[in-house]
Design a protein around this motif. Structure first.
Motif, mmCIF file in Angstrom:
data_model
loop_
_atom_site.group_PDB
_atom_site.id
_atom_site.type_symbol
_atom_site.label_atom_id
_atom_site.label_comp_id
_atom_site.label_asym_id
_atom_site.label_seq_id
_atom_site.Cartn_x
_atom_site.Cartn_y
_atom_site.Cartn_z
ATOM 1 N N ALA A 35 9.331 -12.614 2.697
ATOM 2 C CA ALA A 35 9.862 -11.411 2.053
ATOM 3 C C ALA A 35 8.925 -10.938 0.949
ATOM 4 O O ALA A 35 8.569 -11.681 0.051
ATOM 5 C CB ALA A 35 11.243 -11.689 1.494
ATOM 6 N N GLY A 36 8.508 -9.670 1.034
ATOM 7 C CA GLY A 36 7.667 -9.082 -0.003
ATOM 8 C C GLY A 36 6.203 -9.453 0.074
ATOM 9 O O GLY A 36 5.458 -9.180 -0.856
ATOM 10 N N ARG A 37 5.766 -10.061 1.160
ATOM 11 C CA ARG A 37 4.376 -10.466 1.278
ATOM 12 C C ARG A 37 3.842 -10.122 2.654
ATOM 13 O O ARG A 37 4.563 -10.136 3.626
ATOM 14 C CB ARG A 37 4.253 -11.963 1.054
ATOM 15 N N CYS A 38 2.553 -9.846 2.705
ATOM 16 C CA CYS A 38 1.876 -9.592 3.970
ATOM 17 C C CYS A 38 0.907 -10.721 4.262
ATOM 18 O O CYS A 38 0.274 -11.257 3.351
ATOM 19 C CB CYS A 38 1.079 -8.283 3.889
ATOM 20 N N LEU A 65 2.760 -2.681 2.346
ATOM 21 C CA LEU A 65 3.868 -2.914 1.436
ATOM 22 C C LEU A 65 3.765 -1.900 0.307
ATOM 23 O O LEU A 65 2.683 -1.704 -0.239
ATOM 24 C CB LEU A 65 3.720 -4.340 0.908
ATOM 25 N N VAL A 67 5.063 -0.737 -3.493
ATOM 26 C CA VAL A 67 5.677 -1.277 -4.705
ATOM 27 C C VAL A 67 5.742 -0.166 -5.756
ATOM 28 O O VAL A 67 4.746 0.526 -5.981
ATOM 29 C CB VAL A 67 4.846 -2.462 -5.253
ATOM 30 N N PRO A 71 9.574 -1.382 -11.190
ATOM 31 C CA PRO A 71 10.548 -2.024 -10.314
ATOM 32 C C PRO A 71 11.849 -2.342 -11.050
ATOM 33 O O PRO A 71 11.880 -2.414 -12.271
ATOM 34 C CB PRO A 71 9.838 -3.311 -9.882
ATOM 35 N N TYR A 95 15.494 0.800 -2.426
ATOM 36 C CA TYR A 95 15.143 -0.570 -2.779
ATOM 37 C C TYR A 95 14.886 -0.685 -4.275
ATOM 38 O O TYR A 95 14.645 0.314 -4.954
ATOM 39 C CB TYR A 95 13.891 -1.014 -2.021
ATOM 40 N N TYR A 97 12.606 -3.345 -5.497
ATOM 41 C CA TYR A 97 11.314 -3.970 -5.772
ATOM 42 C C TYR A 97 10.190 -3.580 -4.818
ATOM 43 O O TYR A 97 9.034 -3.553 -5.222
ATOM 44 C CB TYR A 97 11.465 -5.489 -5.794
ATOM 45 N N HIS A 98 10.477 -3.314 -3.558
ATOM 46 C CA HIS A 98 9.414 -2.935 -2.625
ATOM 47 C C HIS A 98 10.013 -2.441 -1.324
ATOM 48 O O HIS A 98 11.146 -2.764 -0.980
ATOM 49 C CB HIS A 98 8.463 -4.102 -2.345
#
Length: 129
Positions: A35-38, A65, A67, A71, A95, A97-98
């Motif tokens: 979650a939240g990372r590539c 992603l 952002v 946030p 959302y 945060y991202h």
């Protein structure tokens, strides 16, 4: 509880855990991404007035992603990636945060990337060719 029942309970618990992990995969994702990372190496940062879209590439996959600059507050955000000749994969919603990550298999094809937060946005032409 006999051994047979214990095995079936363990198998059921394993299946439930696997289903839970699959539910964590982002919509449109072609590979499992935390979650939240590539996955992959960072190749491009697209800065715009209300946020930033980060682009990653690895093993033929392109991931993006978006952002926000600030946030925490619920804001409409989106991120999209399209491999040339394919349909765009988009994550859009409200959302904190991202938005994303979204991942597509591009192979050696060019991609287009879009991102937005609130009223600000960014878009590329065909890149990473």
């Amino acid at each position: 509880m006999d051994r047979g029942t214990g095995r079936w309970l363990a198998l059921g618990a394993t299946a439930l855990a696997a289903a839970g992990l699959l539910a964590l995969v982002a919509p449109g994702s072609a590979q499992a991404v935390a979650a939240g990372r590539c996955a992959g190496r960072h190749v491009k940062t697209l800065v715009f007035s209300t946020g930033v879209t980060r682009v990653y590439k690895g093993n033929g996959y392109v991931c993006a992603l978006t952002v926000p600059d600030r946030p925490g507050a619920w804001t409409t955000m989106s991120v999209g990636v399209q491999a040339r000749g394919g349909r765009p994969v988009v994550d859009k919603g409200r959302y904190r945060y991202h938005a994303g990550p979204v991942t597509v298999y591009a192979g050696h094809r060019c991609v287009r990337v879009r991102g937005s937060v609130g009223g600000g946005s960014t878009a590329t032409g065909w890149i990473l060719c």
